[in-house]
Structures are given as structure tokens and as C-alpha cells.
Design a protein around this motif. Structure first.
Motif, PDB file in Angstrom:
ATOM      1  N   GLU A  30       0.839  -1.212   0.000  1.00 15.97           N
ATOM      2  CA  GLU A  30       0.000   0.000   0.000  1.00 15.97           C
ATOM      3  C   GLU A  30       0.867   1.253   0.000  1.00 15.97           C
ATOM      4  O   GLU A  30       0.573   2.218  -0.725  1.00 15.97           O
TER       5      GLU A  30
ATOM      6  N   ASP B  43      -4.971   1.417   6.389  1.00 14.05           N
ATOM      7  CA  ASP B  43      -4.856   1.923   5.025  1.00 14.05           C
ATOM      8  C   ASP B  43      -4.707   0.793   4.013  1.00 14.05           C
ATOM      9  O   ASP B  43      -5.287   0.845   2.920  1.00 14.05           O
TER      10      ASP B  43
ATOM     11  N   GLY C 235      -8.107  -0.951   3.795  1.00 17.99           N
ATOM     12  CA  GLY C 235      -9.047  -0.086   3.104  1.00 17.99           C
ATOM     13  C   GLY C 235      -8.837  -0.087   1.601  1.00 17.99           C
ATOM     14  O   GLY C 235      -9.796   0.080   0.826  1.00 17.99           O
TER      15      GLY C 235
ATOM     16  N   SER D 245      -4.449   7.112  10.354  1.00 16.94           N
ATOM     17  CA  SER D 245      -4.697   6.476   9.056  1.00 16.94           C
ATOM     18  C   SER D 245      -5.301   7.462   8.061  1.00 16.94           C
ATOM     19  O   SER D 245      -6.154   8.288   8.392  1.00 16.94           O
TER      20      SER D 245
ATOM     21  N   TYR E   4      -7.147   6.480   5.635  1.00 15.80           N
ATOM     22  CA  TYR E   4      -8.502   5.976   5.418  1.00 15.80           C
ATOM     23  C   TYR E   4      -9.504   6.713   6.316  1.00 15.80           C
ATOM     24  O   TYR E   4     -10.553   7.169   5.857  1.00 15.80           O
ATOM     25  N   TRP E   5      -9.162   6.829   7.589  1.00 11.77           N
ATOM     26  CA  TRP E   5     -10.045   7.532   8.530  1.00 11.77           C
ATOM     27  C   TRP E   5     -10.083   9.021   8.225  1.00 11.77           C
ATOM     28  O   TRP E   5     -11.157   9.637   8.206  1.00 11.77           O
TER      29      TRP E   5
ATOM     30  N   GLY F  78     -13.324   7.329   5.581  1.00 10.38           N
ATOM     31  CA  GLY F  78     -13.687   5.917   5.509  1.00 10.38           C
ATOM     32  C   GLY F  78     -14.480   5.478   6.731  1.00 10.38           C
ATOM     33  O   GLY F  78     -14.302   6.004   7.837  1.00 10.38           O
TER      34      GLY F  78
END
Length: 343
Positions: A32, A74, A77, A132, A134-135, A139
Motif C-alpha cells: 500500500e 490503510d 481499506g 490512518s 482511510y479515517w 472511511g
């Protein structure tokens, strides 16, 4: 896209299961960070579902247990999940049960684990979530909370309240895990008297937190597949009484009928994977009969194909979650399930 997981699986299955688990997650992290996952992982088509005030980009989520501390958000996600559930986290760090504590049963497409809520503590997890991307990019992340093994069962409610207070600000939703078979006496919390006490404490705590933060975060409950119909109906009634927003069905099973005679089949712990599919579906159907459309059900347990995911929805689930199926099928399972539910 090339599905490389079938080529990697024999090597991973030659390793100790917990070692393979850690190697896989660390490798996903590296991929990632290098931007490789988005290149090699086919993302599911958008299929948003709105439940409990949350819009899920697609109805296929990651079940709790795979990323207990939020260290791999991450990477996970980037695999195409519509949401991630992190945990189970407890107020204080704890090592979990002695190793070995995870066992594969390939002939049954199953796993037995007795991890015992091993985690770095709720504060460490919250810090990981905040870091993260993502957060930070919005997300959907659920935080799954439990009690410490050292906390007497009669004091369990205080642990759950402490954990809920810690995760409240950062969680999209909060799941109360009372159904793991790997913490002594935990499943006793599914009984009427103890569950009423627990849900009452959480209800009062959430009211205070809602006032403090100006937002009412959804509260979910995760139950076992080993309950009889009377117990399921009782739990359904208590969910409505205390304003719980959704129910996750189900956790792992303590039943061993499907793995009799298999290597590791009698190891202590929770059995997941294909053998729990029918029991999970039965709990979902029974909940649906009791609850109707009063609150949503999230289906988990034994999903190893798109067909299995659709069975959960046909039984009454609104969303599904994956874990053990990923071990046997790899990331392709996410897209397959999302396509089946969209179709």
C-alpha cells in the motif's frame, strides 16, 4: 487482473497461522505504501447503502479480529471494503492467550482461534485510527470493544463504558462484543439479567457522550451463533428496549460437529469459516422474524463466495462482513461478494 493469492496460499499455509497472518498484513502495508495495491486490486463498483445514518460505499465489510489494533487500516481499506471493523480492543493492553492459539482446518475451510482479545489497549488503537489516511478521508470504521480478561464478569459494564468513551469521537459506529468464546465467562453477558445491566449502562453513557460531542454514534451488538431461538428473541427485545442501532450475527461457534475427526478439530476456541455458515444464517433469519425492519442486521460467518454473501442478505442481513473467507480465498472474495450483492 491477475489473482496471485492462489499462488501464495500454499506457502502461507506452510507457516504457523499467526505468523502467516502477521506476514500477510505487513506485506499488504508495504504494498500500500508503494502504491501497488490500487494497481493490482480490482475495486468493487460503487453500491452505497445507508444504515444508522452512515453511508457505506458498498455492503461488504471487514469483520473484527483481523486488525485488532488498527495498525493496517490503510492497506485493508485499499482492498475495496465498504467499511472496516477494528478490534476487539479492551481498556488496558493484554497479551491474550498462550500460543499456539490459531489453527487452520483446510478440509473444512475453517479456522479455530483462541486469541483472547490480544491487543495494545484502546488508547493505542485510537491513535492508530487517527493516523490512518482511510479515517482522515472519511472511511467508515467501526470500533469493536470488549472487557479485559482480568476484569470480573460482574464488573464488565465498567470496561465496556470505558472503552466506548475512548473510541466514541473517532468511531463511525461502536460494536459491543459479548460473544467471543475466548474470554472466560464473556458469553454469560448474553443472558437476560447481565445483558440488561450492560445495555442499561451503555445507554446512559451514550446519552452523556452524545451531549458532550453533539452527535449520537450508532451502537451495535455482536452475538454468538450458539444461541437458541428463545435467547435470540430475548436479545432482540432488549435491543429495541435500549435503543441499540444494529446487530451483528454472528461470532465464532463452540460447536465441533462439522470438524469431527479433523486435525485440530478439537482444539479449544471459536470455530469460524464454512462450518458456521448455516448456524449464522439461522440466527439472522430468527432475528429478522423478531425484529422485522426495526433495526438492521449485519451478517457474518462462513462467507466463502458471492453466493454465501447473498444467502446472508436473503436471510435478512443488510450488510455482510468477511474474515475467514479471506484466508481461503484472498482479496478477490471482496469484489465477488460486492458484485453478487449489487446484482
Amino acid at each position: 487482473m491477475i489473482d496471485s493469492y492462489p499462488l501464495l496460499r500454499p506457502w502461507l499455509f506452510s507457516l504457523d497461522p499467526e505468523q502467516a497472518h502477521n506476514i500477510t498484513l505487513n506485506s499488504l502495508d508495504r504494498a500500500e505504501r508503494l502504491g501497488l495495491l490500487r494497481c493490482f486490486i480490482k475495486q468493487p463498483a460503487a453500491d452505497p447503502r445507508t444504515l444508522c445514518g452512515i453511508t457505506f460505499p458498498n455492503p461488504v465489510g471487514l469483520a473484527a479480529g483481523l486488525d485488532k489494533d488498527g495498525k493496517h487500516i490503510d492497506a485493508l481499506g485499499a482492498l475495496g471494503f465498504g467499511f472496516l471493523e477494528i478490534g476487539t480492543v479492551t481498556p488496558k493492553p493484554q497479551p491474550g492467550n498462550p500460543k499456539p492459539r490459531m489453527f487452520r482446518l483446510p478440509k473444512a475451510q475453517a479456522i479455530i482461534n483462541r486469541m483472547g482479545f490480544n491487543n495494545d489497549g484502546v488508547d493505542a488503537c485510537v491513535a492508530q485510527v487517527r493516523q490512518s489516511q482511510y479515517w482522515q478521508n472519511g472511511g467508515v470504521i467501526g470500533l469493536n470493544i470488549g472487557k479485559n480478561a482480568s476484569t470480573p464478569i460482574e464488573n464488565a459494564a465498567s470496561d465496556y463504558v470505558t472503552a466506548m468513551e475512548a473510541v466514541y469521537e473517532i468511531a463511525s459506529y461502536i460494536t459491543v462484543n459479548i460473544s467471543s468464546p475466548n474470554t472466560q465467562n464473556l458469553r454469560a453477558l448474553q443472558g437476560e439479567e447481565m445483558l440488561r445491566t450492560l445495555l442499561g449502562s451503555l445507554h446512559l453513557a451514550r446519552e452523556a457522550l452524545s451531549d458532550r460531542y453533539g452527535i449520537r454514534k450508532p451502537l451495535f451488538l455482536k452475538i454468538a451463533p450458539d444461541l437458541d431461538n428463545t435467547d435470540i428473541k430475548l436479545i432482540a427485545d432488549l435491543l429495541l428496549e435500549f435503543g441499540i442501532d444494529a446487530i451483528i450475527a454472528t461470532n465464532t461457534t463452540i460447536a465441533r460437529d462439522a470438524v469431527q475427526g479433523l486435525e485440530f478439530g478439537q482444539e479449544a476456541g471459536g470455530l469460524s469459516g464454512a462450518p458456521v455458515r448455516l448456524a449464522s444464517n439461522h440466527v439472522i433469519e430468527t432475528l429478522k422474524a423478531s425484529l422485522g425492519n426495526a433495526l438492521p442486521i449485519i451478517g457474518v460467518g462462513g462467507i466463502l463466495s458471492g453466493k454465501d454473501a447473498k444467502e446472508k442478505v436473503d436471510a435478512g442481513a443488510s450488510l455482510v462482513q468477511l474474515y475467514s473467507g479471506l484466508i481461503y480465498r484472498g482479496p478477490k472474495l471482496i469484489t465477488e461478494c460486492a458484485a453478487a450483492l449489487k446484482a
